[in-house]
Write an enzyme that holds these catalytic residues in place. Structure first.
Site, PDB file in Angstrom:
ATOM      1  N   ASP A 105       0.808  -1.228   0.000  1.00 54.40           N
ATOM      2  CA  ASP A 105       0.000   0.000   0.000  1.00 54.40           C
ATOM      3  C   ASP A 105       0.835   1.270   0.000  1.00 54.40           C
ATOM      4  OD1 ASP A 105      -2.549  -1.076  -0.134  1.00 54.40           O
ATOM      5  OD2 ASP A 105      -2.848  -1.126   2.033  1.00 54.40           O
TER       6      ASP A 105
ATOM      7  N   LYS B 202      -0.088   4.760  -1.354  1.00 57.78           N
ATOM      8  CA  LYS B 202      -1.061   5.617  -0.682  1.00 57.78           C
ATOM      9  C   LYS B 202      -0.421   6.854  -0.062  1.00 57.78           C
ATOM     10  CE  LYS B 202      -4.560   2.093   0.241  1.00 57.78           C
ATOM     11  NZ  LYS B 202      -5.318   1.333   1.258  1.00 57.78           N
TER      12      LYS B 202
END
Length: 201
Positions: free
Chosen positions: A67, A70
């Site tokens: 992730d 992000k």
């Protein structure tokens, strides 16, 4: 001298990775525990697949970093309470590509960057960002996809109810052959979840 240079370059990469993860965790307060659990689940599933130590360790790292893109998405969207709008969701969906570019820029991490890039692809070809299908998706990315989805389903989120282990398992089974690799789902349930359950009894 050669071994020293390798060690030194790995140390620099580790410091960069640690700095990136710290930035992500400061932006998104659920990411730290989620990333660690995804990394662990993916690692144990890779072990169950009898992958080499190199591939297994790469998966563990990719799980931590899945992730990382992000960090380039606004806090207002990442930490929004309630359901995202369609346009906000489309922005969230850019994080695999952003993550790929970030990791690729570190150097000597192209393989890990590729797994991060593909972790939201689907077996049936309607995932993102490239719409890859079946074996066109790396085995490592297919492993991370299961680990990521399972942990998301069984973790607290402001915008949805948390599933039980049984409910999440049934959802993985329901999505076999469409969203997830069927054989990997079976292996995850048999070798990872059953062992985890036995350790918590």
């Amino acid at each position: 001298m050669y071994l020293y240079k390798i060690s030194d370059s790995q140390s620099v990469r580790n410091k960069i990775i640690d700095a990136l993860l710290k930035t992500l965790y400061e932006k998104d307060n659920i990411s730290e525990e989620h990333s660690q659990r995804v990394s662990d689940y993916a690692f144990f599933l890779a072990k169950a697949c009898n992958l080499s130590n190199k591939r297994t360790n790469d998966i563990k790292t990719a799980g931590l970093l899945h992730d990382i893109g992000k960090i380039m998405i606004s806090n207002d969207i990442l930490n929004k309470e309630g359901k995202l709008t369609a346009s906000e969701y489309n922005i969230i969906k850019t994080h695999p590509e952003k993550g790929y570019r970030i990791i690729h820029s570190i150097g000597d991490m192209d393989i890990i960057a590729n797994h991060v890039h593909q972790h939201h692809e689907r077996i049936d070809g309607i995932g993102y960002p490239k719409g890859l299908k079946g074996d066109d998706i790396s085995l490592e990315a297919r492993i991370i996809a299961i680990a990521d989805a399972y942990d998301a389903m069984t973790s607290y989120r402001d915008y949805k109810a948390m599933m039980t282990t049984e409910e999440a398992t049934m959802e993985l089974i329901r999505c076999k052959g469409t969203q997830f690799d069927s054989e990997l789902v079976d292996l995850f349930i048999k070798e990872v979840l059953k062992k985890e359950k036995s350790m918590t009894i």
